[in-house]
Design a protein around this motif. Structure first.
Motif, mmCIF file in Angstrom:
data_model
loop_
_atom_site.group_PDB
_atom_site.id
_atom_site.type_symbol
_atom_site.label_atom_id
_atom_site.label_comp_id
_atom_site.label_asym_id
_atom_site.label_seq_id
_atom_site.Cartn_x
_atom_site.Cartn_y
_atom_site.Cartn_z
ATOM 1 N N THR A 2 -2.351 -2.432 -1.588
ATOM 2 C CA THR A 2 -1.456 -3.570 -1.767
ATOM 3 C C THR A 2 -2.030 -4.802 -1.050
ATOM 4 O O THR A 2 -2.611 -4.682 0.042
ATOM 5 C CB THR A 2 -0.074 -3.260 -1.188
ATOM 6 O OG1 THR A 2 -0.201 -2.989 0.176
ATOM 7 C CG2 THR A 2 0.588 -2.112 -1.927
ATOM 8 N N PRO A 3 -1.892 -5.956 -1.681
ATOM 9 C CA PRO A 3 -2.400 -7.168 -1.036
ATOM 10 C C PRO A 3 -1.572 -7.516 0.192
ATOM 11 O O PRO A 3 -0.389 -7.173 0.274
ATOM 12 C CB PRO A 3 -2.267 -8.247 -2.101
ATOM 13 C CG PRO A 3 -1.284 -7.739 -3.062
ATOM 14 C CD PRO A 3 -1.308 -6.232 -2.976
ATOM 15 N N PRO A 4 -2.167 -8.194 1.152
ATOM 16 C CA PRO A 4 -1.408 -8.576 2.348
ATOM 17 C C PRO A 4 -0.305 -9.574 2.002
ATOM 18 O O PRO A 4 -0.460 -10.396 1.109
ATOM 19 C CB PRO A 4 -2.454 -9.180 3.272
ATOM 20 C CG PRO A 4 -3.588 -9.545 2.401
ATOM 21 C CD PRO A 4 -3.541 -8.651 1.208
ATOM 22 N N GLN A 5 0.784 -9.458 2.665
ATOM 23 C CA GLN A 5 1.915 -10.352 2.435
ATOM 24 C C GLN A 5 1.691 -11.680 3.169
ATOM 25 O O GLN A 5 1.244 -11.694 4.305
ATOM 26 C CB GLN A 5 3.205 -9.705 2.944
ATOM 27 C CG GLN A 5 3.596 -8.453 2.215
ATOM 28 C CD GLN A 5 4.022 -8.770 0.787
ATOM 29 O OE1 GLN A 5 4.656 -9.770 0.531
ATOM 30 N NE2 GLN A 5 3.644 -7.910 -0.134
ATOM 31 N N ARG A 6 1.998 -12.775 2.477
ATOM 32 C CA ARG A 6 1.890 -14.096 3.115
ATOM 33 C C ARG A 6 3.099 -14.332 3.994
ATOM 34 O O ARG A 6 4.212 -13.983 3.635
ATOM 35 C CB ARG A 6 1.828 -15.195 2.066
ATOM 36 C CG ARG A 6 0.549 -15.211 1.334
ATOM 37 C CD ARG A 6 0.520 -16.422 0.468
ATOM 38 N NE ARG A 6 -0.855 -16.752 0.185
ATOM 39 C CZ ARG A 6 -1.244 -17.895 -0.284
ATOM 40 N NH1 ARG A 6 -0.363 -18.827 -0.519
ATOM 41 N NH2 ARG A 6 -2.501 -18.120 -0.521
ATOM 42 N N GLN A 7 2.848 -14.950 5.093
ATOM 43 C CA GLN A 7 3.946 -15.296 5.980
ATOM 44 C C GLN A 7 4.117 -16.808 5.981
ATOM 45 O O GLN A 7 3.146 -17.556 5.922
ATOM 46 C CB GLN A 7 3.655 -14.808 7.397
ATOM 47 C CG GLN A 7 3.621 -13.301 7.474
ATOM 48 C CD GLN A 7 3.370 -12.857 8.894
ATOM 49 O OE1 GLN A 7 3.198 -13.659 9.785
ATOM 50 N NE2 GLN A 7 3.366 -11.542 9.093
ATOM 51 N N ARG A 8 5.358 -17.210 6.007
ATOM 52 C CA ARG A 8 5.643 -18.641 6.036
ATOM 53 C C ARG A 8 5.274 -19.217 7.383
ATOM 54 O O ARG A 8 5.468 -18.597 8.426
ATOM 55 C CB ARG A 8 7.113 -18.904 5.785
ATOM 56 C CG ARG A 8 7.495 -18.710 4.382
ATOM 57 C CD ARG A 8 8.759 -19.450 4.141
ATOM 58 N NE ARG A 8 8.895 -19.563 2.707
ATOM 59 C CZ ARG A 8 10.006 -19.816 2.101
ATOM 60 N NH1 ARG A 8 11.090 -19.990 2.796
ATOM 61 N NH2 ARG A 8 10.047 -19.902 0.812
#
Length: 136
Positions: A2-8
């Motif tokens: 799974t691709p890394p999740q972006r954080q705001r």
């Protein structure tokens, strides 16, 4: 995989704007007010200047002249009206009259009313022109 999740991103805390005290002792340099440039002693002056009054320089700018006065003297090598000077220097007419009045009392400029043309030409001139055209 799974691709890394972006954080705001969290907004950065902005420092508060610098406070300007009433005495003008803030950190930022404030521009001069027009009345400070035009009339430092607070005396109201009136030289009877009109929008179409022509201004002509009588001398070169002295070393003690303000930037506005120096610019006016450089512009007024030929007659210019007060409204033209106001437009060229991007200054309000009311301030222009105060600066010009100071310069008039110092003898740096002269003011003269524009030449007003007669509304109707003299009859003798018209007859002379008519006779000259007939002779052609």
């Amino acid at each position: 995989m799974t691709p890394p999740q972006r954080q705001r991103r969290q907004p950065r805390e902005q420092p508060p704007p610098p406070s300007v005290e009433p005495g003008g002792q803030g950190k930022e340099k404030q521009p001069e007010r027009l009345f400070v440039v035009a009339a430092p002693d607070g005396v109201e002056r009136d030289a009877g200047l009109d929008l179409v009054t022509l201004i002509v320089a009588r001398a070169d700018p002295p070393p003690s002249a303000t930037p506005e006065q120096s610019a006016l003297l450089r512009l007024c090598t030929t007659p210019l009206s007060v409204v033209e000077l106001s437009a060229y220097l991007n200054l309000p007419f009311s301030m222009m009259t105060v600066v010009l009045t100071d310069m008039l009392t110092a003898g740096l400029v002269t003011a003269r009313n524009p030449i007003v043309r007669q509304t109707v030409a003299d009859r003798s001139i018209l007859e002379a022109v008519m006779h000259g055209l007939q002779k052609l």
